[in-house]
Motif scaffolding. Structure first.
Motif, PDB file in Angstrom:
ATOM      1  N   GLY A 196      32.781  51.698   2.840  1.00 41.30           N
ATOM      2  CA  GLY A 196      31.496  52.369   2.731  1.00 41.30           C
ATOM      3  C   GLY A 196      30.408  51.433   2.259  1.00 41.30           C
ATOM      4  N   PRO A 197      29.151  51.892   2.314  1.00 38.63           N
ATOM      5  CA  PRO A 197      28.032  51.047   1.885  1.00 38.63           C
ATOM      6  C   PRO A 197      28.067  50.691   0.403  1.00 38.63           C
ATOM      7  N   GLU A 198      28.778  51.482  -0.412  1.00 38.09           N
ATOM      8  CA  GLU A 198      28.860  51.203  -1.846  1.00 38.09           C
ATOM      9  C   GLU A 198      30.234  50.672  -2.234  1.00 38.09           C
ATOM     10  N   ARG A 199      30.936  50.072  -1.280  1.00 40.09           N
ATOM     11  CA  ARG A 199      32.326  49.664  -1.536  1.00 40.09           C
ATOM     12  C   ARG A 199      32.449  48.644  -2.669  1.00 40.09           C
ATOM     13  N   SER A 200      31.437  47.789  -2.827  1.00 43.19           N
ATOM     14  CA  SER A 200      31.536  46.761  -3.865  1.00 43.19           C
ATOM     15  C   SER A 200      30.976  47.221  -5.206  1.00 43.19           C
ATOM     16  N   ASP A 201      30.240  48.346  -5.195  1.00 43.72           N
ATOM     17  CA  ASP A 201      29.631  48.836  -6.426  1.00 43.72           C
ATOM     18  C   ASP A 201      29.504  50.354  -6.354  1.00 43.72           C
ATOM     19  N   PRO A 202      30.622  51.076  -6.452  1.00 44.86           N
ATOM     20  CA  PRO A 202      30.566  52.544  -6.339  1.00 44.86           C
ATOM     21  C   PRO A 202      29.662  53.158  -7.405  1.00 44.86           C
ATOM     22  N   GLY A 203      28.707  53.966  -6.953  1.00 46.78           N
ATOM     23  CA  GLY A 203      27.806  54.628  -7.887  1.00 46.78           C
ATOM     24  C   GLY A 203      26.726  53.755  -8.461  1.00 46.78           C
ATOM     25  N   GLY A 204      26.663  52.494  -8.059  1.00 44.99           N
ATOM     26  CA  GLY A 204      25.705  51.559  -8.651  1.00 44.99           C
ATOM     27  C   GLY A 204      24.261  51.906  -8.367  1.00 44.99           C
ATOM     28  N   LEU A 205      23.938  52.185  -7.113  1.00 48.39           N
ATOM     29  CA  LEU A 205      22.555  52.508  -6.757  1.00 48.39           C
ATOM     30  C   LEU A 205      22.104  53.817  -7.398  1.00 48.39           C
ATOM     31  N   LEU A 206      23.011  54.798  -7.473  1.00 47.94           N
ATOM     32  CA  LEU A 206      22.671  56.057  -8.122  1.00 47.94           C
ATOM     33  C   LEU A 206      22.386  55.836  -9.605  1.00 47.94           C
ATOM     34  N   SER A 207      23.212  55.063 -10.266  1.00 44.70           N
ATOM     35  CA  SER A 207      22.996  54.783 -11.689  1.00 44.70           C
ATOM     36  C   SER A 207      21.689  54.039 -11.915  1.00 44.70           C
ATOM     37  N   GLN A 208      21.348  53.139 -10.995  1.00 45.36           N
ATOM     38  CA  GLN A 208      20.076  52.423 -11.096  1.00 45.36           C
ATOM     39  C   GLN A 208      18.902  53.392 -10.989  1.00 45.36           C
ATOM     40  N   MET A 209      18.983  54.329 -10.033  1.00 47.63           N
ATOM     41  CA  MET A 209      17.926  55.324  -9.871  1.00 47.63           C
ATOM     42  C   MET A 209      17.786  56.181 -11.125  1.00 47.63           C
ATOM     43  N   LEU A 210      18.921  56.630 -11.661  1.00 43.25           N
ATOM     44  CA  LEU A 210      18.878  57.482 -12.843  1.00 43.25           C
ATOM     45  C   LEU A 210      18.371  56.728 -14.071  1.00 43.25           C
ATOM     46  N   SER A 211      18.759  55.479 -14.203  1.00 40.93           N
ATOM     47  CA  SER A 211      18.339  54.693 -15.365  1.00 40.93           C
ATOM     48  C   SER A 211      16.830  54.515 -15.394  1.00 40.93           C
ATOM     49  N   ARG A 212      16.197  54.487 -14.228  1.00 42.53           N
ATOM     50  CA  ARG A 212      14.733  54.360 -14.177  1.00 42.53           C
ATOM     51  C   ARG A 212      14.038  55.630 -14.654  1.00 42.53           C
ATOM     52  N   HIS A 213      14.794  56.712 -14.737  1.00 41.96           N
ATOM     53  CA  HIS A 213      14.281  57.949 -15.327  1.00 41.96           C
ATOM     54  C   HIS A 213      14.659  58.058 -16.804  1.00 41.96           C
ATOM     55  N   GLY A 214      15.248  57.010 -17.349  1.00 40.50           N
ATOM     56  CA  GLY A 214      15.637  57.022 -18.749  1.00 40.50           C
ATOM     57  C   GLY A 214      16.987  57.656 -19.004  1.00 40.50           C
ATOM     58  N   VAL A 215      17.800  57.831 -17.941  1.00 38.97           N
ATOM     59  CA  VAL A 215      19.116  58.455 -18.087  1.00 38.97           C
ATOM     60  C   VAL A 215      20.152  57.392 -18.437  1.00 38.97           C
ATOM     61  N   SER A 216      20.929  57.656 -19.464  1.00 42.90           N
ATOM     62  CA  SER A 216      22.019  56.765 -19.853  1.00 42.90           C
ATOM     63  C   SER A 216      23.257  57.119 -19.039  1.00 42.90           C
ATOM     64  N   CYS A 217      23.776  56.157 -18.258  1.00 40.96           N
ATOM     65  CA  CYS A 217      24.860  56.432 -17.303  1.00 40.96           C
ATOM     66  C   CYS A 217      26.087  55.572 -17.570  1.00 40.96           C
ATOM     67  N   GLU A 218      27.210  56.132 -17.249  1.00 49.38           N
ATOM     68  CA  GLU A 218      28.461  55.384 -17.135  1.00 49.38           C
ATOM     69  C   GLU A 218      29.120  55.791 -15.827  1.00 49.38           C
ATOM     70  N   ILE A 219      29.769  54.846 -15.165  1.00 47.20           N
ATOM     71  CA  ILE A 219      30.433  55.121 -13.889  1.00 47.20           C
ATOM     72  C   ILE A 219      31.934  55.177 -14.116  1.00 47.20           C
ATOM     73  N   ASP A 220      32.543  56.278 -13.704  1.00 42.12           N
ATOM     74  CA  ASP A 220      33.983  56.451 -13.815  1.00 42.12           C
ATOM     75  C   ASP A 220      34.568  56.516 -12.408  1.00 42.12           C
ATOM     76  N   VAL A 221      35.314  55.483 -12.031  1.00 40.70           N
ATOM     77  CA  VAL A 221      35.974  55.466 -10.726  1.00 40.70           C
ATOM     78  C   VAL A 221      37.412  55.938 -10.928  1.00 40.70           C
ATOM     79  N   LEU A 222      37.741  57.073 -10.297  1.00 43.89           N
ATOM     80  CA  LEU A 222      39.033  57.707 -10.512  1.00 43.89           C
ATOM     81  C   LEU A 222      39.859  57.735  -9.235  1.00 43.89           C
ATOM     82  N   SER A 223      41.155  57.819  -9.399  1.00 48.12           N
ATOM     83  CA  SER A 223      42.060  58.017  -8.272  1.00 48.12           C
ATOM     84  C   SER A 223      42.349  59.503  -8.122  1.00 48.12           C
ATOM     85  N   LYS A 224      42.589  59.923  -6.915  1.00 53.04           N
ATOM     86  CA  LYS A 224      42.913  61.323  -6.662  1.00 53.04           C
ATOM     87  C   LYS A 224      44.385  61.543  -6.995  1.00 53.04           C
TER      88      LYS A 224
END
Length: 279
Positions: A196-224
């Motif tokens: 996928g387009p985020e294969r090297s950084d899952p959730g990275g672009l979303l976290s960047q967008m949220l951080s610009r709104h002052g949101v504190s983020c952590e990314i949790d990559v889980l297995s099913k």
């Protein structure tokens, strides 16, 4: 962005306590208006009556629906009045086949719709169509609250389900008043695609967008590790002490605009915290 017009749709008093408590608390927090649409539902299927059926059957059904609507309106008015917020309550009667039109029309002009869980004990048949109508026909964000009265006005920790879909991003944008006020937002990615387009950084672009709104983020990559994605999300939300889950609402139908898809249905069946959804 804020939630100024808050709507709840009620059809029976016994399942109204949690959504009324939540909608009044949010109206107080956002200085908004809490509106209760109290519907008596005529659950008869008039098209299936045999020719010459007694008209009293229909009359009795409508009379019962009017009584139910009046009872729910009285209960909602009492609760909202005691909450001390700006409020309104209106009653009406709708046939089960036409219920979605009434709900969608009100939801379309609401910033947030607060509803009880559509599944569980003592749920009438209209509970699920009300959620569907608000989401898919009213195009409004919906906050589904569990039966237990656990009012959440500002969750400290929020779990966001991220799968790169339009629905997920729509839910995140519409949940921004909750996300910006949270201490921590956990962006959960389950089995990200390897190509996928985020294969090297899952959730990275979303976290960047949220951080610009002052949101504190952590990314949790889980297995099913469980059979259903909803089970993984619910377990992770419990383990991390999340007070709200934000996710896209997924639908599938060949005959109407949409019905709740399996992942959405499973989440609403099992969730122990409020679930914020949008489509």
């Amino acid at each position: 962005m804020s939630y100024k017009s808050l709507l709840t749709v009620l059809t029976e008093a016994k399942t109204s306590t949690a959504p009324l408590a939540q909608v009044s608390a949010l109206a107080e927090r956002f200085n908004g208006h809490a509106e209760a649409l109290c519907l008596g539902v005529d659950r008869t299927q008039t098209g299936y009556y045999y020719a010459g059926a007694n008209a009293l059957v229909l009359q009795e059904s409508l009379a019962r629906a009017k009584e139910e609507a009046s009872a729910v309106q009285a209960y909602a008015s009492d609760v909202l009045e005691k909450a001390g917020v700006t409020w309104s309550a209106e009653s009406g009667v709708a046939q089960i086949a036409d219920l979605g039109r009434h709900v969608a029309q009100r939801a379309r002009f609401s910033d947030l719709v607060v509803l009880g869980k559509p599944y569980g004990r003592d749920r009438n048949v209209e509970a699920e169509p009300i959620v569907e109508a608000a989401l898919f026909e009213g195009h409004a964000p919906v906050l589904v609250v569990p039966d237990e009265i656990n009012v959440v006005t500002q969750p400290k920790t929020v779990t966001v389900a991220w799968n790169e879909s339009v629905e997920a991003l729509t839910a995140i944008r519409k949940a921004m008043p909750f996300l910006t006020g949270a201490d921590l937002v956990r962006v959960v990615v389950i089995d990200p695609p390897t190509h996928g387009p985020e294969r090297s950084d899952p959730g990275g672009l979303l976290s960047q967008m949220l951080s610009r709104h002052g949101v504190s983020c952590e990314i949790d990559v889980l297995s099913k590790t469980l059979s259903r994605v909803s089970d993984v999300l619910n377990r992770h939300a419990t383990d991390t002490g999340s007070e709200m889950i934000v996710m896209g609402a997924y639908g599938h139908s060949r005959f109407r605009e949409a019905i709740l898809g399996g992942a959405t249905r499973n989440m609403l069946e099992q969730a122990k915290v409020p679930v914020f959804m949008a489509h």
